[in-house]
Write an enzyme that holds these catalytic residues in place. Structure first.
Site, PDB file in Angstrom:
ATOM      1  CG  ASP A  42      20.980  24.411  56.376  1.00  0.00           C
ATOM      2  OD1 ASP A  42      20.854  24.943  57.495  1.00  0.00           O
ATOM      3  OD2 ASP A  42      20.453  23.327  56.065  1.00  0.00           O
ATOM      4  CB  SER A  82      21.854  21.457  49.614  1.00  0.00           C
ATOM      5  OG  SER A  82      20.698  22.041  49.047  1.00  0.00           O
ATOM      6  CB  THR A  83      22.377  21.787  44.823  1.00  0.00           C
ATOM      7  OG1 THR A  83      21.419  22.709  45.326  1.00  0.00           O
ATOM      8  CG2 THR A  83      22.187  21.616  43.332  1.00  0.00           C
ATOM      9  CG  HIS A 122      18.723  21.338  51.905  1.00  0.00           C
ATOM     10  ND1 HIS A 122      19.566  22.363  51.559  1.00  0.00           N
ATOM     11  CD2 HIS A 122      18.740  21.296  53.271  1.00  0.00           C
ATOM     12  CE1 HIS A 122      20.072  22.919  52.642  1.00  0.00           C
ATOM     13  NE2 HIS A 122      19.578  22.285  53.705  1.00  0.00           N
ATOM     14  CG  MET A 182      22.954  27.853  46.570  1.00  0.00           C
ATOM     15  SD  MET A 182      24.458  28.727  46.072  1.00  0.00           S
ATOM     16  CE  MET A 182      24.446  28.442  44.306  1.00  0.00           C
TER      17      MET A 182
END
Length: 368
Positions: free
Chosen positions: A302, A180-181, A206, A299
């Site tokens: 997930d 993700s991030t 993401h 973050m």
């Protein structure tokens, strides 16, 4: 003692966008907009005077474009930056370049209906500001400008890929990556050393619709393997990496002796679509011991529970360590779920995977 608020400076040449972002930020109990600048030169003085925790930065602005300002900022005064990009093909390419330069994340603002569109994105905007405030920001060296060659920045160069070599690696395996991030650059770090005969790789990052095409094209131009967006029903092949299209889940299925991609726009999972949980759970169910899991920076949680399911089904799993993560959320949760076999710095993950695959193909056992 009350926790200090996250101090934000908004940089955007649109008075409307500055006003909307200021109002959205100031609605939150844990943050405040301490300044709003119409161009980077004004922003530079604001940052020096106000010392914000996070800035939001538009790309197209007068006197100095956002990328040039970002490059200078990350070289001279590294700090968390959330880009505000337009949802266009060119906007996607510029955004990926900003992430390469060190921006933490981005928000894709609509081209029309900006007022209503930003209000709809308010939850996403403030979540990304909160994440950015916790991120590990590193000083970046200048990145060569996109127009350093005669090839336009929007042109994708498809380098000739070597033919897939005879299987010296264990190519019956499939590598499953979640991020993700901070993940766009982490994924690049993992993929670029992969040899052309690497096992198939499936990836959930993401990312919203409209950005994963540019992301896949960028990686394809840098890697020895083929990199593309996954297509529904497509056979998963060695020497290829498949990225979940923005706004769609990616999972694996079996068709006879082949593995195939299933791309679907079902409900979000853990608030995400694509979701790492969906990909990893399918890997546990379909691949079992033929899976290798990799959890990268991001973050939230997930994919953590599903990565443990992968481990229980026989997968061997790698998790990025805290020191090399932009945000140590998803990796931390994977570790807490007992999903990790090895926790490694980002630069050591691909060498470790390749060593294990090579050992597996030659019959050498790895100790777990």
């Amino acid at each position: 003692m009350a926790k200090a608020k996250i101090r934000v400076v908004v940089v955007d040449d649109s008075a409307l966008v500055r006003s909307l972002l200021t109002e959205i930020i100031n609605r939150q109990q844990d943050m405040e907009c301490v300044g709003a600048a119409a161009d980077p030169l004004v922003a530079r003085e604001m940052i020096r005077e106000l010392n914000p925790d996070v800035i939001t930065l538009d790309v197209e602005m007068p006197r100095m474009d956002g990328l040039e300002f970002l490059s200078r900022l990350m070289r001279l005064r590294p700090m968390p930056v959330v880009m505000v990009s337009t949802l266009t093909e060119q906007g996607a390419e510029i955004t990926l370049r900003a992430l390469e330069m060190g921006a933490i994340d981005f928000v894709a603002k609509p081209r029309i209906g900006v007022s209503g569109g930003l209000q709809e994105l308010a939850g996403e905007i403030v979540d990304k500001i909160r994440t950015a405030a916790t991120a590990h920001v590193r000083r970046r060296e200048p990145v060569a400008p996109a127009n350093a060659t005669s090839v336009p920045s929007h042109t994708v160069i498809h380098h000739e890929k070597p033919a897939v070599a005879l299987p010296r690696l264990s190519t019956e395996k499939i590598i499953c990556i979640g991020a993700s991030t901070g993940g766009t650059e982490a994924i690049r770090e993992v993929l670029t050393p992969m040899p052309p005969d690497a096992p198939a790789i499936v990836i959930t990052q993401h990312m919203p619709a409209g950005f994963t095409t540019s992301f896949a094209n960028r990686l394809d131009s840098l890697c020895k393997i083929r990199v593309q967006e996954a297509r529904n029903g497509e056979r998963i092949l060695p020497g290829h990496a498949y990225i979940a299209p923005g706004g769609h889940h990616l999972r694996l299925s079996r068709s006879g002796s082949n593995y195939v991609a299933v791309v679907e726009d079902t409900e979000p999972v853990n608030r995400h679509r694509p979701s790492v949980e969906v990909l990893f759970r399918s890997a546990a169910q379909v691949l079992g011991p033929n899976a290798i899991g990799i959890m990268l920076t991001g973050m939230g949680a997930d994919g953590a529970a599903a990565m443990r399911e992968m481990k229980d089904a026989g997968s061997y799993n790698y998790v990025q360590d805290e020191a090399s993560c932009v945000v140590f959320g998803m990796p931390r949760m994977a570790i807490q779920h007992g999903a990790a076999h090895e926790v490694l710095p980002l630069t050591q993950i691909t060498p470790a995977v390749l060593a294990r695959l090579s050992a597996t193909s030659t019959g050498v056992r790895h100790r777990i």
